[in-house]
Scaffold this active site. Structure first.
Site, PDB file in Angstrom:
ATOM      1  N   GLN A  24      27.315  -1.761  24.144  1.00 58.24           N
ATOM      2  CA  GLN A  24      26.804  -0.558  23.481  1.00 58.24           C
ATOM      3  C   GLN A  24      25.306  -0.674  23.249  1.00 58.24           C
ATOM      4  O   GLN A  24      24.837  -1.604  22.589  1.00 58.24           O
ATOM      5  CB  GLN A  24      27.525  -0.394  22.136  1.00 58.24           C
ATOM      6  CG  GLN A  24      26.887   0.597  21.167  1.00 58.24           C
ATOM      7  CD  GLN A  24      26.917   2.023  21.657  1.00 58.24           C
ATOM      8  OE1 GLN A  24      25.971   2.460  22.309  1.00 58.24           O
ATOM      9  NE2 GLN A  24      27.983   2.731  21.389  1.00 58.24           N
ATOM     10  N   GLU A  55      31.201   5.554  20.312  1.00 56.78           N
ATOM     11  CA  GLU A  55      31.355   4.702  19.132  1.00 56.78           C
ATOM     12  C   GLU A  55      31.189   5.478  17.831  1.00 56.78           C
ATOM     13  O   GLU A  55      31.866   5.200  16.836  1.00 56.78           O
ATOM     14  CB  GLU A  55      30.360   3.537  19.174  1.00 56.78           C
ATOM     15  CG  GLU A  55      30.598   2.544  18.043  1.00 56.78           C
ATOM     16  CD  GLU A  55      29.853   1.232  18.220  1.00 56.78           C
ATOM     17  OE1 GLU A  55      29.783   0.462  17.232  1.00 56.78           O
ATOM     18  OE2 GLU A  55      29.353   0.976  19.330  1.00 56.78           O
TER      19      GLU A  55
END
Length: 299
Positions: free
Chosen positions: A54, A96
């Site tokens: 991420q 996320e």
């Protein structure tokens, strides 16, 4: 039954396939893989692990709380994307914020788009999708580009094709990573813009960059004012131009110099200034030589 309800019911039905240990789907060639891979399925939130690739590192808590409230009222409108790792184990590829907000909202399941991808594919998908988002700060985008270079060995030309950005745009983001870390933090926190950063990068040395950065922040300077400040700083480092040689009122010709040298028997030094004033210096090497010159002067 509305289309949305049908879709949700279908997702829950497909999720049952993923909970059958005897028919675990590990590749696109496995039985029932076509019913799962590429489809939106309700997954247990606890079965999804965070993506180590991420690129986003900052999550605004207030913004997450607002998204969580929206999810409580309307549900998760846009599914997250995951890749299947093992039996009942998934890894987040993108989404996320939605996953975090869903946990805050107390959801036990979340709609997810299922993929089967290796580490490189997962990294590329996560980075490319996040680069396309509008809420990433310039440094996060730059770091994403740098990871594609370092870990996937993509060239700037290849990245340009993947993310649909001009190569020059990618290069401008990457140059931000040459800034002093304090300035990078200033861009991430919104104290200055990417435009300010692009101006500062023209200054060599992190100490000098930091000094300019402090002036920008304290003076609340615009990008144009910053560019002028940088130019003035660079001009101050240039050596001062040499002063032009002072001119003379007239030129003493070589034949005139020779006549004086022949008369005194020594090479004379002749200087003339701009006003026509000057002096003749005649060297001597002993008292005897000095007296010789005196006799010549007296005639």
């Amino acid at each position: 039954m509305t289309k949305a309800i049908k879709k949700q019911a279908l997702g829950r039905g497909l999720s049952a396939l993923l909970k059958d240990p005897d028919n675990d789907i590990k590749s696109v060639e496995d039985k029932n893989a076509d019913k799962v891979v590429g489809n939106i399925i309700e997954l247990d939130i606890d079965a999804i692990e965070i993506n180590p690739f991420q690129p986003r590192t900052n999550f605004n808590e207030e913004s997450l709380q607002e998204l969580s409230t929206s999810i409580k009222e309307l549900g998760v409108i846009q599914p997250i994307t995951v890749r299947k790792l093992d039996y009942k184990t998934y890894q987040l590829i993108s989404g996320e914020r939605r996953l975090r907000a869903s946990k805050m909202a107390g959801l036990e399941t979340i709609p997810a788009y299922i993929r089967i991808a290796n580490d490189n594919e997962s990294l590329v998908m996560a980075l490319v999708e996040n680069i396309q988002r509008h809420d990433l700060d310039p440094i996060e985008i730059a770091l994403s580009y740098q990871r594609l270079i370092d870990e996937i060995q993509l060239t700037q030309e290849q990245m340009s094709e993947r993310v649909g950005k001009k190569r020059s745009t990618i290069a401008n983001y990457l140059r931000l990573l040459k800034l002093d870390p304090i300035i990078q933090t200033g861009i991430r926190d919104g104290f200055i813009t990417m435009g300010h950063g692009r101006a500062i990068i023209n200054i060599e040395g992190h100490d000098a960059q930091a000094e300019i950065y402090q002036k920008i922040v304290s003076g609340n300077l615009s990008v144009r004012e910053t560019e002028a400040l940088v130019k003035n700083y660079q001009d101050s480092l240039k050596p001062a131009p040499a002063k032009p040689a002072r001119g003379t009122a007239f030129k003493v010709e070589d034949i005139q110099k020779k006549a004086i040298a022949d008369f005194f028997g020594a090479k004379a030094d002749i200087k003339v200034d701009a006003k026509g004033k000057g002096k003749i210096t005649i060297p001597f090497h002993s008292e005897e030589d000095f007296n010789r010159i005196i006799k010549l002067v007296k005639g």
